[in-house]
Design an enzyme around this catalytic site. Structure first.
Site, PDB file in Angstrom:
ATOM      1  N   ASP A 398      10.044  -3.211   1.077  1.00  0.00           N
ATOM      2  CA  ASP A 398       8.925  -4.188   0.970  1.00  0.00           C
ATOM      3  C   ASP A 398       7.758  -3.263   0.139  1.00  0.00           C
ATOM      4  O   ASP A 398       7.704  -2.091   0.140  1.00  0.00           O
ATOM      5  CB  ASP A 398       8.500  -4.750   2.287  1.00  0.00           C
ATOM      6  CG  ASP A 398       7.413  -5.622   2.187  1.00  0.00           C
ATOM      7  OD1 ASP A 398       7.424  -6.641   1.435  1.00  0.00           O
ATOM      8  OD2 ASP A 398       6.722  -5.832   3.240  1.00  0.00           O
ATOM      9  N   GLU A 401       5.924  -3.336  -5.164  1.00  0.00           N
ATOM     10  CA  GLU A 401       5.498  -4.078  -6.388  1.00  0.00           C
ATOM     11  C   GLU A 401       5.182  -2.857  -7.358  1.00  0.00           C
ATOM     12  O   GLU A 401       5.086  -2.883  -8.532  1.00  0.00           O
ATOM     13  CB  GLU A 401       4.371  -4.952  -6.344  1.00  0.00           C
ATOM     14  CG  GLU A 401       5.035  -6.361  -5.740  1.00  0.00           C
ATOM     15  CD  GLU A 401       5.380  -6.202  -4.304  1.00  0.00           C
ATOM     16  OE1 GLU A 401       4.746  -5.440  -3.487  1.00  0.00           O
ATOM     17  OE2 GLU A 401       6.270  -6.928  -3.928  1.00  0.00           O
ATOM     18  N   ASP A 492       5.942 -14.028   0.970  1.00  0.00           N
ATOM     19  CA  ASP A 492       5.592 -14.564   1.896  1.00  0.00           C
ATOM     20  C   ASP A 492       5.256 -15.834   1.709  1.00  0.00           C
ATOM     21  O   ASP A 492       3.737 -16.259   1.604  1.00  0.00           O
ATOM     22  CB  ASP A 492       4.054 -13.707   2.209  1.00  0.00           C
ATOM     23  CG  ASP A 492       4.351 -12.273   2.435  1.00  0.00           C
ATOM     24  OD1 ASP A 492       5.568 -11.982   3.156  1.00  0.00           O
ATOM     25  OD2 ASP A 492       3.452 -11.352   2.408  1.00  0.00           O
TER      26      ASP A 492
HETATM   27  C1  GLC Z   1       4.741  -8.114   3.868  1.00  0.00           C
HETATM   28  C2  GLC Z   1       6.084  -8.585   3.904  1.00  0.00           C
HETATM   29  C3  GLC Z   1       6.470  -9.326   5.277  1.00  0.00           C
HETATM   30  C4  GLC Z   1       6.243  -8.202   6.171  1.00  0.00           C
HETATM   31  C5  GLC Z   1       4.770  -7.652   6.351  1.00  0.00           C
HETATM   32  C6  GLC Z   1       4.595  -6.623   7.282  1.00  0.00           C
HETATM   33  O1  GLC Z   1       3.718  -9.034   3.740  1.00  0.00           O
HETATM   34  O2  GLC Z   1       6.213  -9.646   2.761  1.00  0.00           O
HETATM   35  O3  GLC Z   1       7.757  -9.907   5.230  1.00  0.00           O
HETATM   36  O4  GLC Z   1       6.493  -8.923   7.660  1.00  0.00           O
HETATM   37  O5  GLC Z   1       4.480  -7.073   5.071  1.00  0.00           O
HETATM   38  O6  GLC Z   1       5.532  -5.432   7.103  1.00  0.00           O
END
Ligand code: GLC
Length: 800
Positions: A398, A401, A492
Site C-alpha cells: 500500500d 504511488e 479508498d
Molecule cells: C490506505 C489504504 C487503506 C488502508 C490505510 C491504512 O488508505 O488504501 O486500505 O487501510 O491506508 O493502512
C-alpha cells in the site's frame, strides 16, 4: 513533418526526418512497435550517428524481434512496413502513418507527432505529443483503473499514480497508470499501448471529437499497436507483450476480511471466531498498519502481537490465512535494522542535491527505497523472510504511488501541498518531487513504476523464500505489467451506491488492460454502509476475483454480523455462493494466466458490433457464459438489462432458472433484496461445487455442471491442489445437439487423478428424453435433466 531517409534492416525499419524519427519493429505476431522520437540534440538524431538512444522498458517482457517486410515503389512518397497481420503505411512527405490490418482496413492514422525539450533546471522537462485520428463511431475502452463509463470517449485522463482520499466517482488520476486502450468500431477491435513510464495525459476525443491525443512529459512516445479483430484477441496480444497474471493460490479467492483499526491479536482472533461461530465462510484476514511497531515496516508491535507465529498457526487451524500490509516508506531511525541496511546499501531515493530524501508518511520521518534498481529489489525481497517464517501467507503493498505527505528539510517539514513544493512543476499530489533521484533517473520518469518495482521485488523475494508456494500480493498502485506480480484493489472507495456501480466499469477497464485479479473494498472503505448496501455489494463482490470486506479507522465496523438480520443471513448465502462458484473462478484465473483474458468481461467482448451491449456497463460477463446484472441502486427491486445476441437461461442466484430468453433485447428482471439477476448463455457450461467454510483443494470433491444445451456446448474446468506447482487436470466438455440427439463428450489432460467418484450434470433446455446413455442415474424434473455420472465419464447421449 517529413522523413527523408530510411534505414532498412530485417527486423527494424527506421524513418529519419529533420524533426523526428520513427522506428518500426514487430515483437510478436499481430503486434507492431512504433517508436516516435523527436530529433533532440541529446538523442543524437540531428547530428552524429544514426542510432536511437537505448530505452529501458519496465512493462514489456523481452521478445525476439520478428522479420518485417518493406515495400516502396521507386521514388514514391509511401512506404509500407509490416507483417502478415498488420502493416503501417508511412507517408514520407508528411511524416505520418496509417495502420492497416490484413484486409486493408485502416485501424488508426497518425495525425501528428511532435516532441520538444524545454531545459528547465533541475528537471529537464520534455513534452511529446501523438495525435491519432478517431472516427466518430469509434469507442475507446481500457485505460486501466479509470472512472467513467466503459467507453471512455469524451473523457480526459492523467497517468500519474496518486493517493487520493477520499475520492469521488469522477476523480482522476487514481492509483494505477496503465496507458493501454482498445479501439472498437464496426465490430472490429485494435489496441494501443504507450510504453512510457513518464507522466502522461490523454484526451479521448473530448477537445476534438476526431482526435485521441496523447502527451508525455518524456522525450518520446513508444507505441505498440495490436490487431484484433475481436477484443479478446487484442487483450491476448497485449498480455503476451506485458505478461500475464500467474495463477493465484486458491485461498486468495476465498472470502477475505480486513479493517484498518483491528487493535491487536485478540481482536483478530475474535474476528475469525465471529466468522466461524456464525458459519460464515472465510479464508483470510488482513493485518493493517497497526500491527507494526511505530509504523516501522518489517517489525511487530510486541504488546499488540506478542506471538505472530502463534497467531498465524491458530488461524491456520481454523482454515484462515494472514496477510500483512507492507508500505514502502521506511522510518528514518538509526538503529532500526531496515533503515540501517537501506542506508548502508545505498538503497534509497535521493533528493536533487544528492542526499537521502526524507519525507513523512505513516512513519515520521520516512525514507524511500529505490525499486528501479535490481540490487534494491533483491534486498527488499529478502526482507519478507521473517514474515514468511512466521507463517504470514500474503502481502498487501500500500501507499506505493508512493504516497508522501510532507517533506523534511533539515529541521523543517513542509506539507507537499505548500511551499517549497507547491509549484506544480516540482511535485504533483502527495508524493515525491519530480526531481528526486532514483539512481540516474528522476522521479518524473519513474514515479508511475514505483509500485511495479516494489511488487516485482516482493514477488521475486517470495519465489526465492518459499519456492513451493504461489505468492499472493495485493497492491494499490501499479503500472502496465503489474498483473505479473500482484492482484489490484481499487483503493479508498466509500460506501456510496455510485461507488458500488462504478466498481464494475473500473474492473472491466482493468481487466481489458491485462489485470484480471481485482477487487474493491466491500461495502466501501469509508463512510457508513447500510445492511442493504452490504448485501447488494456482496452480490456483486461474489464475482470480484478478490472478495474483501475492508473498512477505515473511525468508521462503523463492517463484518457481516454488524448489520443484524436479515442482512447477516443474506450475507451468508452470498458467501456460500462465492464458494460454490470457485471451480469456475479458479478456471477463469487459470485462463488469465494462460491467455491473459480477464474473469470479468464486458458484454461487448462477444458482441463487438452491438452498441447496446457497449452501453451496458453496469452488468458484466463472468467468463464467457454467465451474464451478471447485480442491483447497484438503493431501494431497487427490479433492474433493466440488455441481453446481447444468443439465447439466455435465467440463472438468478446461481440456480433459479426459468424459460430461456432470446437476446438482442432489453428485459426487466425482478430482484428483491437477496436476489441478483444472472443468465447462462446457450452453449455455456458452468462448474459449481458445494459451499465450504474455507478452501482446501481445487481438486473438487463435489462437482455439478450446469449446462444450457444448444447446438454447440463448450466448457472448461482447471483443477489442481490449489497451491504450489504440482500436477493438474484440465477437463473439456464439448456437446453437439442435432435434432433428437444430444451428445456430450468429456476429455481431460494432465496427471492429477480426480478426488470424486461422481459428478452431476444439470442440463437445461431439453425436452423429456426417451433414453439417456452413459449415465448412472437420471431424472427429468421441472424441465431440467439431472444426470449422475461417474467422475471418469467420457460420453453422454440423450435421445429426445
Ligand atoms: C490506505 C489504504 C487503506 C488502508 C490505510 C491504512 O488508505 O488504501 O486500505 O487501510 O491506508 O493502512
Amino acid at each position: 513533418m517529413r522523413f527523408d531517409d530510411i534505414s532498412i534492416e530485417p527486423n527494424r525499419v527506421t524513418f529519419w526526418g529533420p524533426r523526428s524519427a520513427l522506428e518500426i519493429r514487430s515483437p510478436l505476431p499481430g503486434v507492431l512497435r512504433l517508436r516516435h522520437i523527436p530529433a533532440l540534440s541529446h538523442s543524437g538524431l540531428a547530428h552524429g550517428p544514426r542510432e536511437l538512444p537505448a530505452k529501458q522498458s519496465f512493462a514489456v517482457v523481452e521478445h525476439a524481434q520478428r522479420p518485417l517486410s518493406f515495400r516502396r515503389e521507386a521514388q514514391a512518397q509511401v512506404a509500407v512496413v509490416g507483417t502478415e497481420e498488420l502493416s503501417v503505411e508511412v507517408r514520407l512527405d508528411q511524416g505520418s502513418w496509417s495502420l492497416k490490418d490484413a484486409s486493408g482496413r485502416e485501424l488508426s492514422r497518425c495525425e501528428g507527432f511532435s516532441g520538444e525539450a524545454m531545459p528547465d533546471y533541475p528537471v529537464t522537462r520534455f513534452r511529446s505529443r501523438l495525435a491519432l485520428h478517431t472516427p466518430a463511431d469509434e469507442a475507446w475502452l481500457g485505460f486501466g483503473e479509470k472512472v467513467g463509463a466503459l467507453d471512455k470517449r469524451g473523457m480526459r485522463f492523467v497517468f500519474w499514480n496518486t493517493d487520493v482520499v477520499p475520492h469521488h466517482p469522477d476523480t482522476d488520476p487514481l492509483y494505477q497508470s496503465i496507458p493501454f486502450s482498445l479501439g472498437l468500431r464496426d465490430g472490429v477491435a485494435w489496441g494501443l499501448y504507450l510504453d512510457e513510464s513518464w507522466r502522461m495525459e490523454v484526451d479521448v476525443a473530448s477537445e476534438d471529437p476526431s482526435l485521441v491525443r496523447w502527451e508525455s512529459s518524456g522525450p518520446e512516445l513508444d507505441a505498440y499497436v495490436f490487431v484484433g479483430p475481436m477484443p479478446a484477441d487484442v487483450v491476448r496480444r497485449y498480455t503476451a507483450l506485458t505478461g500475464r497474471q500467474p495463477l493465484p493460490p486458491l485461498w486468495s479467492l476465498g472470502a477475505q476480511q480486513s479493517r484498518w483499526g483491528y487493535e491487536n491479536a485478540a481482536e483478530i482472533r475474535s474476528v475469525i471466531h465471529g466468522y466461524r461461530s456464525r458459519k460464515l465462510p472465510l479464508d483470510c484476514v488482513y493485518l493493517d498498519i497497526d500491527y507494526m511497531e511505530g509504523y516501522k515496516v518489517w517489525t511487530w508491535d510486541k504488546a499488540r502481537y506478542p506471538d505472530p507465529a502463534g497467531l498465524a498457526s491458530e488461524a491456520a487451524q481454523l482454515g484462515v490465512k494472514l496477510v500483512t500490509i507492507i508500505d514502502p516508506g521506511v522510518k528514518q531511525e538509526p538503529g532500526y535494522r531496515v533503515y540501517d541496511e537501506a542506508l548502508a546499501g545505498d538503497h534509497l531515493v535521493r533528493n536533487d542535491r544528492g542526499s537521502v530524501l526524507v519525507g513523512e508518511v505513516w512513519p515520521k520521518p520516512a525514507v524511500f527505497p529505490d525499486f528501479t534498481r535490481e540490487s534494491v529489489r533483491s534486498w527488499w525481497g529478502g526482507l519478507h523472510r521473517g514474515f514468511v517464517d512466521a507463517g504470514i501467507s500474503g502481502f498487501w503493498n500500500d501507499m506505493n504511488e508512493p504516497a508522501c505527505f510532507r517533506l523534511v528539510n533539515a529541521n523543517e517539514t513542509f506539507s507537499i501541498n505548500s511551499a517549497p513544493a507547491a509549484d506544480k512543476d516540482k511535485v504533483e499530489g502527495p508524493t515525491l518531487p519530480h526531481d528526486a533521484r532514483h539512481g540516474e533517473k528522476r522521479h518524473l520518469e519513474v514515479h508511475n513504476v514505483y509500485a511495479l518495482g516494489m511488487a516485482h521485488a516482493a514477488y521475486e523475494g517470495l519465489r526465492r523464500l518459499a519456492p513451493e508456494r504461489r505468492p499472493f500480493l495485493l497492491t494499490r498502485a501499479g503500472f502496465a505489467g503489474i498483473q505479473r506480480y500482484s492482484a489490484v484493489w481499487t483503493g479508498d472507495n466509500s460506501s456510496y451506491w455510485s461507488h458500488l456501480e462504478l466498481s464494475i466499469s473500473m474492473m472491466l477497464g482493468l481487466g481489458l488492460s491485462g489485470v484480471s485479479f481485482t477487487g474493491a473494498d466491500i461495502p466501501g472503505f469509508m463512510g457508513r454502509a447500510s445492511g442493504e448496501m452490504l448485501v447488494r455489494w456482496m452480490q456483486l463482490g461474489t464475482f470480484y476475483p478478490l472478495m474483501r470486506n475492508h473498512s477505515a479507522k473511525g468508521t462503523p465496523y463492517q463484518e457481516p454480523w454488524r448489520f443484524g438480520e436479515p442482512y447477516l443471513s443474506l450475507a451468508r448465502e452470498w458467501l456460500e455462493r462465492r464458494y460454490r462458484l470457485l471451480p469456475t473462478l479458479y478456471s477463469l484465473m487459470h485462463e488469465s494466466s494462460q491467455e491473459g483474458l480477464p474473469a470479468l468481461r464486458p458484454l461487448v467482448m462477444y458482441a463487438p458490433g452491438d452498441v447496446e451491449a457497449l452501453r451496458m456497463d453496469d452488468a458484466f460477463l463472468f467468463g464467457r457464459d454467465l451474464l451478471v446484472a447485480p442491483v447497484v441502486r438503493q431501494g431497487r427491486t427490479h433492474r433493466h438489462v440488455y441481453l446481447p445476441e444468443g439465447r439466455w437461461l435465467p440463472f438468478f442466484d446461481l440456480g433459479q432458472t426459468g424459460e430461456p430468453v432470446e437476446g438482442k433485447q432489453h428485459v426487466l428482471a425482478e430482484a428483491p433484496l437477496g436476489t441478483a439477476p444472472m443468465w447462462l448463455r446457450a452453449g455455456g457450461a458452468l462448474a459449481l461445487t458445494e459451499p465450504a467454510q474455507h478452501t482446501t483443494s481445487a481438486n473438487w470433491t463435489h462437482l455439478t455442471w450446469h449446462i444450457h444445451v444448444a447446438a454447440r456446448v463448450e466448457g472448461t474446468l482447471y483443477e489442481d491442489a490449489g497451491e504450489g506447482y504440482g500436477a493438474s487436470r484440465t477437463t473439456r466438455l464439448s456437446g453437439d445437439w442435432t435434432k433428437d440427439l444430444f451428445v456430450l463428450e468429456r476429455s481431460t489432460e494432465g496427471a492429477l487423478p480426480p478426488s470424486r467418484d461422481t459428478e452431476t450434470l444439470c442440463l437445461y433446455g431439453l425436452t423429456e428424453p426417451r433414453e439417456v446413455l452413459g449415465a448412472r442415474e437420471h431424472r427429468f424434473v421441472d424441465g431440467v435433466l439431472l444426470v449422475d455420472v461417474a467422475a471418469d465419464w467420457k460420453k453422454l447421449e440423450v435421445r429426445l
